[in-house]
Scaffold this motif. Structure first.
Motif, PDB file in Angstrom:
ATOM      1  N   ALA A 165      15.058 -26.325  35.781  1.00 32.45           N
ATOM      2  CA  ALA A 165      16.471 -26.171  35.442  1.00 32.45           C
ATOM      3  C   ALA A 165      17.364 -26.686  36.567  1.00 32.45           C
ATOM      4  O   ALA A 165      18.374 -27.372  36.314  1.00 32.45           O
ATOM      5  N   ARG A 166      17.011 -26.387  37.796  1.00 29.17           N
ATOM      6  CA  ARG A 166      17.804 -26.860  38.929  1.00 29.17           C
ATOM      7  C   ARG A 166      17.723 -28.381  39.049  1.00 29.17           C
ATOM      8  O   ARG A 166      18.707 -29.048  39.391  1.00 29.17           O
ATOM      9  N   PHE A 167      16.561 -28.951  38.761  1.00 29.34           N
ATOM     10  CA  PHE A 167      16.382 -30.403  38.786  1.00 29.34           C
ATOM     11  C   PHE A 167      17.312 -31.069  37.776  1.00 29.34           C
ATOM     12  O   PHE A 167      18.006 -32.053  38.091  1.00 29.34           O
ATOM     13  N   TYR A 168      17.364 -30.558  36.551  1.00 26.95           N
ATOM     14  CA  TYR A 168      18.222 -31.157  35.527  1.00 26.95           C
ATOM     15  C   TYR A 168      19.698 -30.984  35.860  1.00 26.95           C
ATOM     16  O   TYR A 168      20.517 -31.871  35.580  1.00 26.95           O
ATOM     17  N   ALA A 169      20.041 -29.861  36.456  1.00 28.88           N
ATOM     18  CA  ALA A 169      21.433 -29.661  36.842  1.00 28.88           C
ATOM     19  C   ALA A 169      21.838 -30.644  37.932  1.00 28.88           C
ATOM     20  O   ALA A 169      22.934 -31.222  37.898  1.00 28.88           O
ATOM     21  N   ARG A 170      20.961 -30.850  38.889  1.00 28.86           N
ATOM     22  CA  ARG A 170      21.263 -31.763  40.001  1.00 28.86           C
ATOM     23  C   ARG A 170      21.270 -33.216  39.566  1.00 28.86           C
ATOM     24  O   ARG A 170      22.186 -33.978  39.917  1.00 28.86           O
ATOM     25  N   GLU A 171      20.278 -33.632  38.807  1.00 32.10           N
ATOM     26  CA  GLU A 171      20.110 -35.039  38.467  1.00 32.10           C
ATOM     27  C   GLU A 171      20.990 -35.479  37.295  1.00 32.10           C
ATOM     28  O   GLU A 171      21.425 -36.638  37.254  1.00 32.10           O
TER      29      GLU A 171
ATOM     30  N   ASN B  99      11.880 -42.899  23.047  1.00 30.81           N
ATOM     31  CA  ASN B  99      11.222 -43.044  24.351  1.00 30.81           C
ATOM     32  C   ASN B  99      12.013 -44.069  25.162  1.00 30.81           C
ATOM     33  O   ASN B  99      11.743 -45.255  25.119  1.00 30.81           O
ATOM     34  N   TYR B 100      13.014 -43.567  25.882  1.00 33.27           N
ATOM     35  CA  TYR B 100      13.835 -44.441  26.718  1.00 33.27           C
ATOM     36  C   TYR B 100      14.065 -43.781  28.059  1.00 33.27           C
ATOM     37  O   TYR B 100      14.475 -42.627  28.096  1.00 33.27           O
ATOM     38  N   PRO B 101      13.780 -44.533  29.158  1.00 29.51           N
ATOM     39  CA  PRO B 101      13.239 -45.894  29.249  1.00 29.51           C
ATOM     40  C   PRO B 101      11.904 -46.006  28.494  1.00 29.51           C
ATOM     41  O   PRO B 101      11.102 -45.090  28.499  1.00 29.51           O
ATOM     42  N   ASN B 102      11.705 -47.193  27.897  1.00 32.71           N
ATOM     43  CA  ASN B 102      10.695 -47.350  26.865  1.00 32.71           C
ATOM     44  C   ASN B 102       9.394 -47.968  27.352  1.00 32.71           C
ATOM     45  O   ASN B 102       9.372 -48.964  28.060  1.00 32.71           O
ATOM     46  N   ASN B 103       8.306 -47.352  26.935  1.00 25.51           N
ATOM     47  CA  ASN B 103       6.966 -47.915  27.050  1.00 25.51           C
ATOM     48  C   ASN B 103       6.567 -48.320  25.629  1.00 25.51           C
ATOM     49  O   ASN B 103       6.508 -47.461  24.744  1.00 25.51           O
ATOM     50  N   PRO B 104       6.389 -49.618  25.338  1.00 19.25           N
ATOM     51  CA  PRO B 104       6.023 -50.672  26.280  1.00 19.25           C
ATOM     52  C   PRO B 104       7.133 -51.638  26.700  1.00 19.25           C
ATOM     53  O   PRO B 104       6.909 -52.474  27.559  1.00 19.25           O
ATOM     54  N   THR B 105       8.318 -51.592  26.102  1.00 20.46           N
ATOM     55  CA  THR B 105       9.256 -52.714  26.247  1.00 20.46           C
ATOM     56  C   THR B 105      10.032 -52.727  27.555  1.00 20.46           C
ATOM     57  O   THR B 105      10.602 -53.752  27.913  1.00 20.46           O
ATOM     58  N   GLY B 106      10.109 -51.582  28.242  1.00 15.86           N
ATOM     59  CA  GLY B 106      10.918 -51.511  29.454  1.00 15.86           C
ATOM     60  C   GLY B 106      12.403 -51.410  29.189  1.00 15.86           C
ATOM     61  O   GLY B 106      13.215 -51.485  30.108  1.00 15.86           O
TER      62      GLY B 106
ATOM     63  N   ALA C 102       9.566 -39.911  30.161  1.00 13.27           N
ATOM     64  CA  ALA C 102       8.539 -40.018  31.203  1.00 13.27           C
ATOM     65  C   ALA C 102       8.951 -40.946  32.343  1.00 13.27           C
ATOM     66  O   ALA C 102       8.531 -40.752  33.486  1.00 13.27           O
ATOM     67  N   TYR C 103       9.760 -41.960  32.029  1.00 14.78           N
ATOM     68  CA  TYR C 103      10.150 -42.953  33.038  1.00 14.78           C
ATOM     69  C   TYR C 103      11.612 -42.779  33.449  1.00 14.78           C
ATOM     70  O   TYR C 103      12.277 -43.732  33.851  1.00 14.78           O
ATOM     71  N   GLY C 104      12.109 -41.549  33.350  1.00 14.46           N
ATOM     72  CA  GLY C 104      13.503 -41.286  33.599  1.00 14.46           C
ATOM     73  C   GLY C 104      14.001 -41.676  34.976  1.00 14.46           C
ATOM     74  O   GLY C 104      15.192 -41.937  35.165  1.00 14.46           O
ATOM     75  N   ALA C 105      13.108 -41.737  35.960  1.00 17.39           N
ATOM     76  CA  ALA C 105      13.531 -42.067  37.329  1.00 17.39           C
ATOM     77  C   ALA C 105      13.526 -43.562  37.601  1.00 17.39           C
ATOM     78  O   ALA C 105      13.944 -43.983  38.686  1.00 17.39           O
ATOM     79  N   LEU C 106      13.063 -44.360  36.640  1.00 16.81           N
ATOM     80  CA  LEU C 106      12.800 -45.774  36.933  1.00 16.81           C
ATOM     81  C   LEU C 106      13.732 -46.699  36.151  1.00 16.81           C
ATOM     82  O   LEU C 106      13.403 -47.207  35.083  1.00 16.81           O
ATOM     83  N   GLY C 107      14.918 -46.917  36.719  1.00 22.23           N
ATOM     84  CA  GLY C 107      15.858 -47.879  36.182  1.00 22.23           C
ATOM     85  C   GLY C 107      16.170 -48.926  37.233  1.00 22.23           C
ATOM     86  O   GLY C 107      16.102 -48.651  38.434  1.00 22.23           O
ATOM     87  N   PHE C 108      16.501 -50.142  36.794  1.00 19.26           N
ATOM     88  CA  PHE C 108      16.689 -51.264  37.719  1.00 19.26           C
ATOM     89  C   PHE C 108      18.110 -51.811  37.665  1.00 19.26           C
ATOM     90  O   PHE C 108      18.903 -51.448  36.793  1.00 19.26           O
ATOM     91  N   ASP C 109      18.387 -52.694  38.611  1.00 19.18           N
ATOM     92  CA  ASP C 109      19.669 -53.410  38.668  1.00 19.18           C
ATOM     93  C   ASP C 109      20.857 -52.461  38.793  1.00 19.18           C
ATOM     94  O   ASP C 109      21.947 -52.715  38.253  1.00 19.18           O
ATOM     95  N   GLY C 110      20.646 -51.367  39.504  1.00 19.59           N
ATOM     96  CA  GLY C 110      21.721 -50.424  39.741  1.00 19.59           C
ATOM     97  C   GLY C 110      22.059 -49.535  38.566  1.00 19.59           C
ATOM     98  O   GLY C 110      23.023 -48.761  38.635  1.00 19.59           O
TER      99      GLY C 110
ATOM    100  N   ARG D  34      21.086 -46.425  36.305  1.00 24.25           N
ATOM    101  CA  ARG D  34      20.249 -45.241  36.283  1.00 24.25           C
ATOM    102  C   ARG D  34      20.067 -44.787  34.841  1.00 24.25           C
ATOM    103  O   ARG D  34      21.047 -44.593  34.115  1.00 24.25           O
ATOM    104  N   PRO D  35      18.825 -44.602  34.384  1.00 21.99           N
ATOM    105  CA  PRO D  35      18.620 -44.145  33.009  1.00 21.99           C
ATOM    106  C   PRO D  35      19.317 -42.811  32.753  1.00 21.99           C
ATOM    107  O   PRO D  35      19.332 -41.924  33.605  1.00 21.99           O
ATOM    108  N   ILE D  36      19.900 -42.688  31.566  1.00 21.70           N
ATOM    109  CA  ILE D  36      20.576 -41.443  31.216  1.00 21.70           C
ATOM    110  C   ILE D  36      19.631 -40.550  30.426  1.00 21.70           C
ATOM    111  O   ILE D  36      18.718 -41.018  29.741  1.00 21.70           O
ATOM    112  N   SER D  37      19.852 -39.257  30.539  1.00 24.25           N
ATOM    113  CA  SER D  37      19.122 -38.268  29.756  1.00 24.25           C
ATOM    114  C   SER D  37      19.823 -38.075  28.418  1.00 24.25           C
ATOM    115  O   SER D  37      21.058 -38.052  28.343  1.00 24.25           O
TER     116      SER D  37
END
Length: 417
Positions: free
Chosen positions: A99-105, A193-200, A227-235, A237-240
């Motif tokens: 819960a604290r992780f989701y509040a912070r991030e 599933n976003y960020p998406n496996n397999p398409t990115g 699953a890939y919520g922390a991995l976004g590129f080009d500045g 950040r993936p949204i929840s």
């Protein structure tokens, strides 16, 4: 009499022709072979022959778990409280950390008791939520391509499976207007599933908003596999999904520490969001699975609440590898698109090749480079292969050099030879 019984029970003396052949259930019969195990078997056969295979097909993170998390596990394993069964619904400290992780991030407030469930890896949530919600004949709606386990989740629930084709020109985002009304009226779960496996691909806020409107219209929940919520590129950040206004009315999200913290073997995942869905999942989980080792829960809490710079460094590493992959492949004549997130890239195969399976087989045979055929993710993957960003830049450069030596790619632009 006893001697005769044990003589028959001895495997060395048993006539194997008399061993009963027990048949699996109809549900198990309907399940496909594990898609990834077949790829692993093909790669392993070459490795057994002493061949150096550059494996761009798998999804196993190559970086170590950050040392503070490993140290936290060691300390937690010595605690007596962690040497017995942990609570059925997980330790309150672990749920509070989520819960604290989701509040912070993400700025999302969660009730640790009613809106958080923890389990062994996010796959349990991805499969368990359909088990907890769907009845035979209900429809599980997702995309094509999709992670193969979504189809298996529908089969295990006895549900129908309907996939919306997604295309590169649309950012690999589904158009819900294409879903027939008779199908939409039977949908009981939408799996995204976003960020998406397999398409990115990554989701836009507008797309997530449309998803919730569609769910509200037809009265079903939405699960985003994050699953890939922390991995976004080009500045970017993936949204929840839960960041959308009033999202918890219809939305749940599964998350895993496997990718964010390089904890793939630790098997810790969680689901958050709509309390009724979380409650159904937790009830199902107490019957279908066991509890998570308390020390792993403590280490997971340490990861979620500790310094996050290693996570940002990891995203920068994958982005550098992505940039190297795109540069090297374009240099040999394979015009590929850069993914927006995850540690995968979804590469369209050259026009001269018939399908992704024969193309992948040829790369393994002639270049000893393994890629995952896109057809394993759905019909829309027939002209694509998935490659990972889980090798260092030198190995990526070597993979491109091997592909160039095959002569399969022409430096003429387009999609290759």
């Amino acid at each position: 009499m006893a001697d005769h019984f044990f003589a028959r029970a001895n495997p060395e003396q048993k006539d194997v022709s008399t061993v009963p052949d027990f048949k699996p259930s109809n549900i198990v019969k309907r399940l496909p072979e594990n898609y990834f195990s077949g790829i692993d078997d093909a790669v392993s056969e070459y490795v057994r022959q002493g061949v150096d295979v550059i494996n761009l097909a798998n999804g196993n993170p190559d970086r170590p778990t950050p040392e503070p998390i490993v140290e936290a596990l060691g300390e937690a394993a010595r605690k007596k409280e962690n040497q017995g069964y942990s609570p059925f619904y997980g330790k309150s400290s672990a749920r509070e950390a989520v819960a604290r992780f989701y509040a912070r991030e993400y700025g999302v407030e969660l009730d640790p008791d009613s809106e958080v469930a923890v389990f062994h890896g996010s796959a349990i949530g991805v499969v368990g939520i359909p088990q907890a919600l769907l009845n035979p004949g209900d429809v599980l709606l997702t995309t094509d391509p999709c992670y193969p386990q979504y189809r298996s989740a529908a089969e295990l629930a006895g549900a129908r499976f309907h996939a919306i084709p997604v295309r590169e020109e649309d950012g690999f985002l589904p158009d819900f207007r294409t879903v027939p009304e008779e199908v939409a009226n039977r949908v009981k779960l939408l799996m995204l599933n976003y960020p998406n496996n397999p398409t990115g691909a990554t989701a836009t806020r507008e797309f997530f908003a449309d998803s919730l409107v569609f769910a509200a219209k037809h009265g079903f929940p939405v699960l985003n596999d994050f699953a890939y919520g922390a991995l976004g590129f080009d500045g970017r950040r993936p949204i929840s999904l839960l960041q959308l206004p009033d999202a918890k009315e219809y939305a749940v999200e599964t998350y895993t520490l496997s990718k964010t913290y390089n904890m793939a073997g630790w098997r810790f995942g969680f689901a958050v969001g709509n309390a009724s869905v979380i409650g159904a999942l937790k009830h199902y989980h107490t019957h279908a699975y066991s509890t998570v080792f308390g020390a792993v829960q403590d280490a997971a809490a340490a990861a979620l609440l500790g310094p996050q710079e290693p996570v940002r460094e990891l995203a920068r590493l994958y982005e550098a590898r992505r940039d190297r992959l795109v540069r090297e492949m374009k240099a040999i004549g394979w015009d590929v698109a850069a993914p927006q997130g995850t540690f995968f890239a979804w590469l369209r195969i050259p026009d001269s090749f018939e399908d992704s399976e024969s193309f992948a087989r040829l790369l393994l045979e002639r270049a000893h480079v393994a890629v995952a055929p896109g057809r394993g993710f759905g019909e829309q993957g027939a002209r694509y292969v998935r490659v990972n960003l889980l090798n260092g830049e030198e190995r990526i450069r070597e993979a491109a050099a091997r592909l160039a030596r095959t002569g399969l790619f022409a430096k003429t632009g387009g999609h290759g030879a």
